[in-house]
Scaffold this motif. Structure first.
Motif, PDB file in Angstrom:
ATOM      1  N   SER A 198       0.983  -1.337   0.093  1.00  0.00           N
ATOM      2  CA  SER A 198      -0.052  -0.025  -0.039  1.00  0.00           C
ATOM      3  C   SER A 198       0.862   1.264   0.002  1.00  0.00           C
ATOM      4  CB  SER A 198      -0.900   0.066   1.190  1.00  0.00           C
ATOM      5  OG  SER A 198      -2.030  -1.086   1.161  1.00  0.00           O
ATOM      6  N   ALA A 199       2.059   1.113   0.748  1.00  0.00           N
ATOM      7  CA  ALA A 199       3.044   2.238   0.685  1.00  0.00           C
ATOM      8  C   ALA A 199       3.410   2.739  -0.615  1.00  0.00           C
ATOM      9  CB  ALA A 199       4.094   2.054   1.609  1.00  0.00           C
ATOM     10  N   ASN A 200       3.808   1.517  -1.536  1.00  0.00           N
ATOM     11  CA  ASN A 200       4.292   1.882  -2.587  1.00  0.00           C
ATOM     12  C   ASN A 200       3.233   2.382  -3.607  1.00  0.00           C
ATOM     13  OD1 ASN A 200       6.554   0.685  -1.957  1.00  0.00           O
ATOM     14  ND2 ASN A 200       6.344  -1.518  -2.959  1.00  0.00           N
ATOM     15  N   ALA A 201       2.070   1.984  -3.335  1.00  0.00           N
ATOM     16  CA  ALA A 201       0.796   2.819  -4.506  1.00  0.00           C
ATOM     17  C   ALA A 201       0.852   4.144  -4.070  1.00  0.00           C
ATOM     18  CB  ALA A 201      -0.485   1.881  -3.863  1.00  0.00           C
ATOM     19  N   PHE A 202       0.838   4.513  -2.772  1.00  0.00           N
ATOM     20  CA  PHE A 202       0.739   6.147  -2.409  1.00  0.00           C
ATOM     21  C   PHE A 202       2.029   6.925  -2.678  1.00  0.00           C
ATOM     22  CE2 PHE A 202      -2.523   4.722   0.330  1.00  0.00           C
ATOM     23  CZ  PHE A 202      -3.229   5.784   0.646  1.00  0.00           C
ATOM     24  N   TYR A 203       3.050   6.268  -2.773  1.00  0.00           N
ATOM     25  CA  TYR A 203       4.515   6.832  -3.477  1.00  0.00           C
ATOM     26  C   TYR A 203       4.234   7.276  -4.888  1.00  0.00           C
ATOM     27  CZ  TYR A 203       7.230   5.971   0.810  1.00  0.00           C
ATOM     28  OH  TYR A 203       7.568   6.039   2.277  1.00  0.00           O
ATOM     29  N   LYS A 204       3.726   5.915  -5.664  1.00  0.00           N
ATOM     30  CA  LYS A 204       3.400   6.143  -7.125  1.00  0.00           C
ATOM     31  C   LYS A 204       2.343   7.160  -7.403  1.00  0.00           C
ATOM     32  CE  LYS A 204       1.961   3.781 -11.183  1.00  0.00           C
ATOM     33  NZ  LYS A 204       1.409   2.250 -11.456  1.00  0.00           N
ATOM     34  N   ALA A 205       1.351   7.244  -6.472  1.00  0.00           N
ATOM     35  CA  ALA A 205       0.143   8.453  -6.611  1.00  0.00           C
ATOM     36  C   ALA A 205       0.809   9.768  -6.503  1.00  0.00           C
ATOM     37  CB  ALA A 205      -0.790   7.976  -5.781  1.00  0.00           C
ATOM     38  N   LEU A 206       1.843   9.866  -5.327  1.00  0.00           N
ATOM     39  CA  LEU A 206       2.360  11.138  -5.218  1.00  0.00           C
ATOM     40  C   LEU A 206       3.201  11.809  -6.343  1.00  0.00           C
ATOM     41  CD1 LEU A 206       3.438  13.560  -3.316  1.00  0.00           C
ATOM     42  CD2 LEU A 206       5.108  11.909  -2.446  1.00  0.00           C
ATOM     43  N   LYS A 207       4.224  10.799  -6.814  1.00  0.00           N
ATOM     44  CA  LYS A 207       4.829  11.207  -8.210  1.00  0.00           C
ATOM     45  C   LYS A 207       4.106  11.357  -8.963  1.00  0.00           C
ATOM     46  CE  LYS A 207       9.285   8.842  -6.281  1.00  0.00           C
ATOM     47  NZ  LYS A 207       9.913  10.140  -6.585  1.00  0.00           N
ATOM     48  N   THR A 208       3.047  10.596  -9.378  1.00  0.00           N
ATOM     49  CA  THR A 208       2.311  10.960 -10.675  1.00  0.00           C
ATOM     50  C   THR A 208       1.521  11.954 -10.649  1.00  0.00           C
ATOM     51  OG1 THR A 208       1.927   8.533 -10.840  1.00  0.00           O
ATOM     52  CG2 THR A 208       0.164   9.711 -12.021  1.00  0.00           C
ATOM     53  N   ASN A 209       0.775  12.587  -9.661  1.00  0.00           N
ATOM     54  CA  ASN A 209       0.055  13.597  -9.460  1.00  0.00           C
ATOM     55  C   ASN A 209       0.466  15.131  -8.981  1.00  0.00           C
ATOM     56  OD1 ASN A 209      -2.748  12.401 -10.108  1.00  0.00           O
ATOM     57  ND2 ASN A 209      -1.973  11.107  -8.337  1.00  0.00           N
ATOM     58  N   TYR A 210       1.804  14.763  -8.286  1.00  0.00           N
ATOM     59  CA  TYR A 210       2.674  15.994  -7.713  1.00  0.00           C
ATOM     60  C   TYR A 210       4.034  16.022  -8.052  1.00  0.00           C
ATOM     61  CZ  TYR A 210      -1.860  16.545  -5.315  1.00  0.00           C
ATOM     62  OH  TYR A 210      -3.161  16.645  -5.089  1.00  0.00           O
ATOM     63  N   PRO A 211       4.432  15.623  -9.308  1.00  0.00           N
ATOM     64  CA  PRO A 211       5.726  15.464  -9.476  1.00  0.00           C
ATOM     65  C   PRO A 211       6.831  16.477  -9.257  1.00  0.00           C
ATOM     66  CG  PRO A 211       4.564  16.142 -11.629  1.00  0.00           C
ATOM     67  CD  PRO A 211       3.588  15.688 -10.533  1.00  0.00           C
ATOM     68  N   LYS A 212       6.601  17.753  -9.245  1.00  0.00           N
ATOM     69  CA  LYS A 212       7.109  18.796  -8.877  1.00  0.00           C
ATOM     70  C   LYS A 212       7.491  19.239  -7.488  1.00  0.00           C
ATOM     71  CE  LYS A 212       6.562  20.954 -13.391  1.00  0.00           C
ATOM     72  NZ  LYS A 212       6.471  22.274 -14.245  1.00  0.00           N
ATOM     73  N   SER A 213       6.483  18.341  -6.424  1.00  0.00           N
ATOM     74  CA  SER A 213       6.551  18.770  -5.193  1.00  0.00           C
ATOM     75  C   SER A 213       7.760  18.321  -4.496  1.00  0.00           C
ATOM     76  CB  SER A 213       5.188  18.335  -4.785  1.00  0.00           C
ATOM     77  OG  SER A 213       5.489  16.964  -4.505  1.00  0.00           O
ATOM     78  N   LYS A 214       8.224  18.799  -3.408  1.00  0.00           N
ATOM     79  CA  LYS A 214       9.463  18.531  -2.536  1.00  0.00           C
ATOM     80  C   LYS A 214       9.084  17.152  -2.185  1.00  0.00           C
ATOM     81  CE  LYS A 214       8.117  20.605   1.660  1.00  0.00           C
ATOM     82  NZ  LYS A 214       8.450  21.691   2.789  1.00  0.00           N
ATOM     83  N   GLU A 215       7.821  16.842  -1.748  1.00  0.00           N
ATOM     84  CA  GLU A 215       7.671  15.396  -1.215  1.00  0.00           C
ATOM     85  C   GLU A 215       7.914  14.243  -2.212  1.00  0.00           C
ATOM     86  OE1 GLU A 215       5.319  18.463   1.250  1.00  0.00           O
ATOM     87  OE2 GLU A 215       5.543  17.792  -1.094  1.00  0.00           O
ATOM     88  N   ALA A 216       7.493  14.703  -3.646  1.00  0.00           N
ATOM     89  CA  ALA A 216       7.587  13.565  -4.526  1.00  0.00           C
ATOM     90  C   ALA A 216       9.065  13.337  -4.854  1.00  0.00           C
ATOM     91  CB  ALA A 216       6.931  14.051  -5.901  1.00  0.00           C
ATOM     92  N   LYS A 217       9.724  14.537  -4.817  1.00  0.00           N
ATOM     93  CA  LYS A 217      11.298  14.239  -4.935  1.00  0.00           C
ATOM     94  C   LYS A 217      11.928  13.618  -3.877  1.00  0.00           C
ATOM     95  CE  LYS A 217      11.464  18.614  -7.602  1.00  0.00           C
ATOM     96  NZ  LYS A 217      12.105  19.965  -7.956  1.00  0.00           N
TER      97      LYS A 217
END
Length: 281
Positions: free
Chosen positions: A256-275
């Motif tokens: 489930s954690a991996n799915a959230f990391y993927k959702a984060l990078k997909t929808n907010y790719p420029k955010s500091k959290e995604a990086k």
């Protein structure tokens, strides 16, 4: 005597003829003949006509000069207008090209936006499913969550803040949230705001953040879930997704954690959290 009178008469007659000889209107031998008089009249008429025509010609010439001046002014104005028209036509053509490019850009942007919206909606649906699955885990495990109620603390705190406006209470809670020594006070205020149904999505998020900071990850996940169900387009969504993923990692739900990391990078790719998030499959 008779001879004298006759001579005088002849003399007077001769004098009269001599004086009349200069009169051109006289048809005598010293004047003009009838044909000559007719010719003279014609010449006089011709001369009068010439003078009149000459005067008319002068008037016409003056009018022509005026018309010439007016025509030159018209030609000058026409030249300026024609030049202005050509310039406007050039600008119109350039503007038409720019408008066409802009329309194409807007169309493409709208298409991308619609695709992103679909992706975000899909990711949020997956998020809801994941959070729902997380809430159904064994209640005896570390994922169990206490009922949502105001936690009693040993810290004696004045409750005069309850008399404040809800917006002021929110400001006070956010200020206390930034200080790790006043997290419990902030928690009480956020729970109070929930009881007032004041910005419940934001209040749930910060309650999740407090639980996250205190390493109560199961509780944090539940608050994050409630916040997302109320409002999924908030400015804190990158942080919510990132901390949800970390919390799931902490409780052992790596998938489930991996799915959230993927959702984060997909929808907010420029955010500091995604990086900062790890790249996982």
């Amino acid at each position: 005597m008779v001879v004298s009178i006759l001579g005088t008469t002849i003399f007077l007659s001769a004098e009269k003829s001599a004086f009349d000889a200069g009169n051109i209107n006289n048809n005598s031998a010293y004047g003009l003949t009838q044909n000559e008089q007719i010719l003279k009249n014609k010449l006089d008429n011709l001369q009068n006509n010439y003078m009149q025509n000459s005067s008319n010609l002068d008037i016409i010439n003056q009018r022509l000069e005026g018309l010439q001046s007016t025509l030159e002014g018209i030609n000058s104005q026409y030249s300026k207008s024609n030049s202005r028209l050509n310039s406007l036509e050039d600008k119109e053509q350039n503007l038409s090209k720019e408008l066409s490019s802009l329309r194409a850009y807007v169309k493409e942007s709208r298409k991308i936006q619609e695709e992103n919206t679909k992706e975000i909606k899909k990711a949020l649906e997956e998020l809801s499913k994941i959070l729902s699955a997380g809430s159904n885990l064994d209640s005896n495990s570390s994922l169990s969550l206490k009922e949502d109620k105001i936690v009693k603390t040993d810290i004696k705190e004045e409750e005069s803040w309850k008399k404040k406006d809800n917006n002021d209470i929110l400001d006070l809670a956010l200020k206390e949230f930034k200080n790790k020594n006043t997290l419990e006070q902030a928690k009480v205020k956020f729970q109070h705001l929930l009881s007032q149904n004041y910005k419940p999505a934001r209040s749930n998020f910060y309650l999740g953040e407090i639980e996250y900071k205190q390493k109560r990850y199961a509780n944090a996940i539940d608050y994050y879930k409630k916040s997302t169900s109320l409002y999924s387009k908030a400015d804190y969504m990158p942080t919510l997704l990132y901390h949800t993923a970390i919390s799931l990692d902490k409780v052992g739900d790596t998938k489930s954690a991996n799915a959230f990391y993927k959702a984060l990078k997909t929808n907010y790719p420029k955010s500091k959290e995604a990086k900062a998030a790890p790249n996982r499959k």
